[in-house]
Motif scaffolding. Structure first.
Motif, PDB file in Angstrom:
ATOM      1  N   LEU A 187       0.720  -1.340  -0.549  1.00 57.08           N
ATOM      2  CA  LEU A 187       0.258  -0.233   0.002  1.00 57.08           C
ATOM      3  C   LEU A 187       0.660   1.291  -0.330  1.00 57.08           C
ATOM      4  N   LEU A 188       2.237   0.903   1.012  1.00 63.84           N
ATOM      5  CA  LEU A 188       2.541   2.484   0.526  1.00 63.84           C
ATOM      6  C   LEU A 188       3.502   3.001  -0.904  1.00 63.84           C
ATOM      7  N   ILE A 189       4.175   1.963  -1.413  1.00 63.47           N
ATOM      8  CA  ILE A 189       4.515   1.749  -2.602  1.00 63.47           C
ATOM      9  C   ILE A 189       3.766   2.278  -3.182  1.00 63.47           C
ATOM     10  N   ARG A 190       2.393   1.600  -3.249  1.00 61.49           N
ATOM     11  CA  ARG A 190       1.161   2.642  -4.729  1.00 61.49           C
ATOM     12  C   ARG A 190       1.133   3.784  -4.513  1.00 61.49           C
ATOM     13  N   TYR A 191       1.175   4.016  -3.106  1.00 57.76           N
ATOM     14  CA  TYR A 191       0.781   5.588  -3.219  1.00 57.76           C
ATOM     15  C   TYR A 191       2.081   6.138  -3.443  1.00 57.76           C
ATOM     16  N   TYR A 192       3.253   5.737  -2.869  1.00 59.74           N
ATOM     17  CA  TYR A 192       4.381   6.850  -3.066  1.00 59.74           C
ATOM     18  C   TYR A 192       4.322   6.808  -4.844  1.00 59.74           C
ATOM     19  N   ALA A 193       3.462   5.445  -6.015  1.00 62.98           N
ATOM     20  CA  ALA A 193       3.983   5.491  -7.153  1.00 62.98           C
ATOM     21  C   ALA A 193       3.354   6.536  -7.779  1.00 62.98           C
ATOM     22  N   TYR A 194       2.564   7.394  -6.894  1.00 60.06           N
ATOM     23  CA  TYR A 194       2.143   9.216  -7.128  1.00 60.06           C
ATOM     24  C   TYR A 194       2.664   9.865  -7.667  1.00 60.06           C
ATOM     25  N   TRP A 195       3.995  10.094  -6.399  1.00 61.23           N
ATOM     26  CA  TRP A 195       4.599  10.927  -6.097  1.00 61.23           C
ATOM     27  C   TRP A 195       5.958  10.901  -6.353  1.00 61.23           C
ATOM     28  N   PHE A 196       6.245   9.739  -6.936  1.00 59.62           N
ATOM     29  CA  PHE A 196       7.457   9.147  -7.584  1.00 59.62           C
ATOM     30  C   PHE A 196       8.343   9.930  -8.041  1.00 59.62           C
ATOM     31  N   VAL A 197       7.955  10.684  -8.973  1.00 54.61           N
ATOM     32  CA  VAL A 197       8.225  11.506  -9.957  1.00 54.61           C
ATOM     33  C   VAL A 197       7.799  13.449 -10.206  1.00 54.61           C
ATOM     34  N   SER A 198       7.454  13.365  -8.165  1.00 56.69           N
ATOM     35  CA  SER A 198       7.225  14.903  -8.279  1.00 56.69           C
ATOM     36  C   SER A 198       9.032  15.722  -7.856  1.00 56.69           C
ATOM     37  N   ARG A 218       0.990  13.232  -9.476  1.00 57.47           N
ATOM     38  CA  ARG A 218      -0.236  12.577  -9.687  1.00 57.47           C
ATOM     39  C   ARG A 218      -0.873  12.361 -11.064  1.00 57.47           C
ATOM     40  N   GLN A 219      -0.796  13.538 -11.555  1.00 58.79           N
ATOM     41  CA  GLN A 219      -1.557  13.096 -12.909  1.00 58.79           C
ATOM     42  C   GLN A 219      -0.641  11.848 -14.032  1.00 58.79           C
ATOM     43  N   LEU A 220       0.735  12.351 -14.111  1.00 57.77           N
ATOM     44  CA  LEU A 220       1.295  11.855 -14.913  1.00 57.77           C
ATOM     45  C   LEU A 220       1.426  10.343 -14.790  1.00 57.77           C
ATOM     46  N   SER A 221       1.375   9.897 -12.934  1.00 57.98           N
ATOM     47  CA  SER A 221       1.590   8.226 -13.140  1.00 57.98           C
ATOM     48  C   SER A 221      -0.010   7.930 -12.560  1.00 57.98           C
ATOM     49  N   GLY A 222      -1.307   8.167 -12.698  1.00 53.80           N
ATOM     50  CA  GLY A 222      -2.938   7.720 -12.514  1.00 53.80           C
ATOM     51  C   GLY A 222      -3.077   7.196 -12.920  1.00 53.80           C
TER      52      GLY A 222
END
Length: 316
Positions: A187-198, A218-222
């Motif tokens: 779950l942590l990794i899944r949410y971090y994926a949204y902000w990974f390239v921030s 988040r827009q790009l990774s969604g």
């Protein structure tokens, strides 16, 4: 050059991302390591400032017998720590920019990339704080959820009067705990994926807003968050041997300095302290080595996401 505007699920496989990050790292080893060493030096500076604070604060207390005299020292330490963290965050973003520009066929020198991003230094600090805050909230809420599930399972077993000493029951309870922990990490990794390239929007695009960079990530990774999460998981496994090399001596050192035997024998405590120091140094070296690899992965993922959304040419 390869152009792909139609594929909605991504142009690069997980294996290709790791391979490209390794290739980028190898071909730019000296440049990336130079910036990584500079970023790691800021971490060392924070540790040194903390030790200096304790020493100076102790000396001032010895003279004045009042901790109020140490307030200016504490304020100075806070200001220095903020500055060091801002520089650290900026250097990490510089590696992202260098990798991205390499992919974009417009390579920059370290000096040029630093000149471009240094004015956004405090923005990168705000960005790192916001992402850390979001992850902390997700981790805390999900951790509470795990605890609730464990308590509910224990309550059900108690109501049903199931003997927990039974081997089969103990095995099931242990298996449930392992599954819950794995789900928590997933779950942590899944949410971090949204902000990974921030970091990348602020490092590449014309913005100084931390909020915009997070929203942009988040827009790009969604729509491909699962794929990004899988890339993060594979990258974690690849770098695990390096990131964990300082844990063993640190763990042994902690045991030696906190056990009853260690508290009686001063030489054992000294050896344990040296092991913890060695573990800390190894951890810093590990961070220095893998930082460019992770930042290159972020740049590749960001480039790939923009390629799918905006039709940018991708050099492979």
């Amino acid at each position: 050059m390869m152009k792909n505007n139609a594929d909605p699920v991504g142009t690069l496989s997980i294996g290709n991302v790791v391979t490209m990050a390794t290739t980028l790292y190898k071909s730019n080893f000296k440049r990336y390591l130079q910036v990584s060493a500079r970023a790691t030096a800021w971490v060392v500076a924070i540790v040194a400032a903390s030790i200096g604070l304790l020493f100076v604060g102790g000396v001032m207390y010895g003279f004045t017998k009042s901790w109020l005299a140490a307030i200016p020292v504490v304020l100075g330490w806070v200001a220095a720590t903020f500055y060091f963290l801002a520089k650290y965050s900026t250097d990490r973003a510089i590696i992202c920019r260098l990798a991205y520009q390499e992919l974009a066929n417009a390579p920059e020198t370290v000096a040029v990339a630093t000149q471009n991003l240094l004015p956004r230094m405090w923005g990168f600090l705000r960005l790192s704080w916001l992402v850390s805050l979001y992850l902390f909230v997700v981790a805390l809420v999900s951790y509470i959820g795990v605890i609730i599930v464990i308590f509910m399972a224990a309550a059900i077993l108690s109501i049903l009067k199931v003997p927990t000493a039974n081997l089969a029951v103990s095995f099931i309870i242990g298996l449930l705990a392992i599954v819950l922990i794995l789900l928590w990490f997933a779950l942590l990794i899944r949410y971090y994926a949204y902000w990974f390239v921030s970091e990348l929007p602020m490092a590449i695009e014309s913005t100084t807003s931390a909020s915009y960079s997070i929203s942009r990530s988040r827009q790009l990774s969604g729509v491909v968050a699962n794929k990004v999460a899988a890339i993060i998981a594979v990258g974690f496994l690849v770098t695990l041997p390096i990131t964990s090399m300082g844990n063993v001596p640190s763990f042994i050192g902690q045991i030696m300095t906190t056990s009853q035997v260690g508290s009686i024998d001063p030489s054992t405590q000294a050896i344990g302290s040296l092991l913890m120091l060695g573990g800390f140094i190894l951890s810093l070296l590990g961070e220095l080595i893998i930082m460019p690899f992770w930042q290159a992965i972020k740049a590749i993922v960001y480039y790939d996401l923009r390629n799918r959304r905006e039709g940018i040419d991708l050099s492979i």
